[in-house]
Design a protein around this motif. Sequence first.
Motif, PDB file in Angstrom:
ATOM      1  N   ALA A   9      87.957  12.751 -29.902  1.00 24.74           N
ATOM      2  CA  ALA A   9      89.048  13.661 -29.560  1.00 24.74           C
ATOM      3  C   ALA A   9      89.529  13.429 -28.130  1.00 24.74           C
ATOM      4  N   THR A  10      88.600  13.219 -27.219  1.00 21.93           N
ATOM      5  CA  THR A  10      88.968  12.994 -25.820  1.00 21.93           C
ATOM      6  C   THR A  10      89.735  11.687 -25.658  1.00 21.93           C
ATOM      7  N   ALA A  11      89.237  10.621 -26.272  1.00 25.42           N
ATOM      8  CA  ALA A  11      89.922   9.328 -26.179  1.00 25.42           C
ATOM      9  C   ALA A  11      91.305   9.391 -26.826  1.00 25.42           C
ATOM     10  N   LEU A  12      91.388  10.056 -27.949  1.00 26.03           N
ATOM     11  CA  LEU A  12      92.670  10.209 -28.635  1.00 26.03           C
ATOM     12  C   LEU A  12      93.647  11.016 -27.794  1.00 26.03           C
ATOM     13  N   TYR A  13      93.165  12.093 -27.179  1.00 29.20           N
ATOM     14  CA  TYR A  13      94.030  12.917 -26.335  1.00 29.20           C
ATOM     15  C   TYR A  13      94.544  12.130 -25.134  1.00 29.20           C
ATOM     16  N   VAL A  14      93.659  11.422 -24.451  1.00 27.72           N
ATOM     17  CA  VAL A  14      94.060  10.672 -23.252  1.00 27.72           C
ATOM     18  C   VAL A  14      95.090   9.606 -23.612  1.00 27.72           C
ATOM     19  N   THR A  15      94.845   8.874 -24.694  1.00 27.32           N
ATOM     20  CA  THR A  15      95.787   7.838 -25.129  1.00 27.32           C
ATOM     21  C   THR A  15      97.131   8.447 -25.504  1.00 27.32           C
ATOM     22  N   THR A  16      97.109   9.534 -26.238  1.00 34.41           N
ATOM     23  CA  THR A  16      98.337  10.200 -26.662  1.00 34.41           C
ATOM     24  C   THR A  16      99.091  10.771 -25.467  1.00 34.41           C
ATOM     25  N   ASP A  17      98.371  11.395 -24.548  1.00 34.25           N
ATOM     26  CA  ASP A  17      99.005  11.973 -23.368  1.00 34.25           C
ATOM     27  C   ASP A  17      99.674  10.886 -22.521  1.00 34.25           C
ATOM     28  N   ASP A  18      99.004   9.761 -22.341  1.00 38.04           N
ATOM     29  CA  ASP A  18      99.594   8.652 -21.593  1.00 38.04           C
ATOM     30  C   ASP A  18     100.844   8.115 -22.283  1.00 38.04           C
ATOM     31  N   LEU A  19     100.776   7.981 -23.597  1.00 32.66           N
ATOM     32  CA  LEU A  19     101.924   7.479 -24.351  1.00 32.66           C
ATOM     33  C   LEU A  19     103.106   8.433 -24.252  1.00 32.66           C
ATOM     34  N   ARG A  23     106.776   7.905 -22.626  1.00 34.05           N
ATOM     35  CA  ARG A  23     107.933   8.002 -23.533  1.00 34.05           C
ATOM     36  C   ARG A  23     108.297   9.463 -23.781  1.00 34.05           C
ATOM     37  N   PRO A  24     108.872  10.151 -22.798  1.00 34.06           N
ATOM     38  CA  PRO A  24     109.200  11.568 -22.992  1.00 34.06           C
ATOM     39  C   PRO A  24     110.265  11.797 -24.065  1.00 34.06           C
ATOM     40  N   ASP A  25     110.989  10.752 -24.442  1.00 36.84           N
ATOM     41  CA  ASP A  25     112.004  10.884 -25.487  1.00 36.84           C
ATOM     42  C   ASP A  25     111.380  11.162 -26.860  1.00 36.84           C
ATOM     43  N   LEU A  26     110.095  10.898 -27.015  1.00 44.46           N
ATOM     44  CA  LEU A  26     109.430  11.158 -28.293  1.00 44.46           C
ATOM     45  C   LEU A  26     109.190  12.640 -28.542  1.00 44.46           C
ATOM     46  N   THR A  46      96.835  15.257 -31.123  1.00 49.11           N
ATOM     47  CA  THR A  46      95.391  15.035 -31.230  1.00 49.11           C
ATOM     48  C   THR A  46      94.799  15.852 -32.372  1.00 49.11           C
ATOM     49  N   LEU A  47      95.179  17.122 -32.469  1.00 52.32           N
ATOM     50  CA  LEU A  47      94.685  17.959 -33.569  1.00 52.32           C
ATOM     51  C   LEU A  47      95.136  17.413 -34.921  1.00 52.32           C
ATOM     52  N   ALA A  48      96.398  16.979 -35.015  1.00 49.15           N
ATOM     53  CA  ALA A  48      96.924  16.477 -36.293  1.00 49.15           C
ATOM     54  C   ALA A  48      96.220  15.191 -36.722  1.00 49.15           C
ATOM     55  N   VAL A  49      96.013  14.285 -35.788  1.00 46.41           N
ATOM     56  CA  VAL A  49      95.351  13.017 -36.119  1.00 46.41           C
ATOM     57  C   VAL A  49      93.880  13.260 -36.451  1.00 46.41           C
ATOM     58  N   MET A  50      93.228  14.143 -35.710  1.00 46.15           N
ATOM     59  CA  MET A  50      91.833  14.468 -36.008  1.00 46.15           C
ATOM     60  C   MET A  50      91.716  15.106 -37.394  1.00 46.15           C
ATOM     61  N   GLN A  51      92.676  15.936 -37.758  1.00 47.48           N
ATOM     62  CA  GLN A  51      92.676  16.545 -39.089  1.00 47.48           C
ATOM     63  C   GLN A  51      92.716  15.464 -40.159  1.00 47.48           C
ATOM     64  N   ILE A  98     101.228   7.705 -34.002  1.00 46.36           N
ATOM     65  CA  ILE A  98     100.313   7.056 -34.949  1.00 46.36           C
ATOM     66  C   ILE A  98     100.637   5.569 -35.051  1.00 46.36           C
ATOM     67  N   ARG A  99     101.924   5.226 -35.075  1.00 43.77           N
ATOM     68  CA  ARG A  99     102.310   3.813 -35.116  1.00 43.77           C
ATOM     69  C   ARG A  99     101.833   3.083 -33.854  1.00 43.77           C
ATOM     70  N   ALA A 100     101.993   3.718 -32.704  1.00 40.93           N
ATOM     71  CA  ALA A 100     101.534   3.103 -31.453  1.00 40.93           C
ATOM     72  C   ALA A 100     100.013   2.949 -31.446  1.00 40.93           C
ATOM     73  N   LEU A 101      99.307   3.944 -31.946  1.00 40.10           N
ATOM     74  CA  LEU A 101      97.844   3.844 -32.018  1.00 40.10           C
ATOM     75  C   LEU A 101      97.419   2.733 -32.971  1.00 40.10           C
ATOM     76  N   ALA A 102      98.120   2.611 -34.090  1.00 42.93           N
ATOM     77  CA  ALA A 102      97.769   1.575 -35.076  1.00 42.93           C
ATOM     78  C   ALA A 102      98.007   0.184 -34.519  1.00 42.93           C
ATOM     79  N   THR A 103      99.114  -0.011 -33.822  1.00 45.31           N
ATOM     80  CA  THR A 103      99.402  -1.340 -33.281  1.00 45.31           C
ATOM     81  C   THR A 103      98.512  -1.668 -32.094  1.00 45.31           C
ATOM     82  N   ASP A 104      97.885  -0.661 -31.508  1.00 50.37           N
ATOM     83  CA  ASP A 104      97.002  -0.875 -30.363  1.00 50.37           C
ATOM     84  C   ASP A 104      95.598  -1.277 -30.788  1.00 50.37           C
TER      85      ASP A 104
END
Length: 129
Positions: A9-19, A23-26, A46-51, A98-104
């Motif tokens: 959860a922490t790693a997912l949050y940090v990666t998502t927050d940085d992304l 990209r504030p347009d997202l 983070t909650l949605a992906v963890m779910q 999710i697409r950015a996480l998958a390509t990473d």
Amino acid sequence: MSNEIDTLATALYVTTDDLLAARPDLGPARPRVGIAPRLSDAELVTLAVMQALLGFTSESRWLRYAHTHLGHLFRYVPKQPGYNKRLRNATGMIVAVIRALATDTTLWTDNVWRAAGRVRTDRRESRRT
């Protein structure tokens, strides 16, 4: 297992927050004046992906689990109606993250998966003939 879920959860949050910071347009459009959401966009994703990763198909069951087992990681875990509304409004942002996480990950370019896909396709074609 709790430490592994906390780490994920922490790693997912940090990666998502940085992304999302890059990209504030997202993120969904919000008025300049008004009540700020209690759950940040990165926390929502983070909650949605963890779910999804933990296999919860029921939002109410997921939120009970998150409140009990992940509540120490989040300032606020919403109730089901608020979570549902935020998820529906953030669909585009969640898909982009999710697409950015998958390509990473290495699975995106892993030759083993591509070869397995070719074998599966070859089997289908051989059955047709």
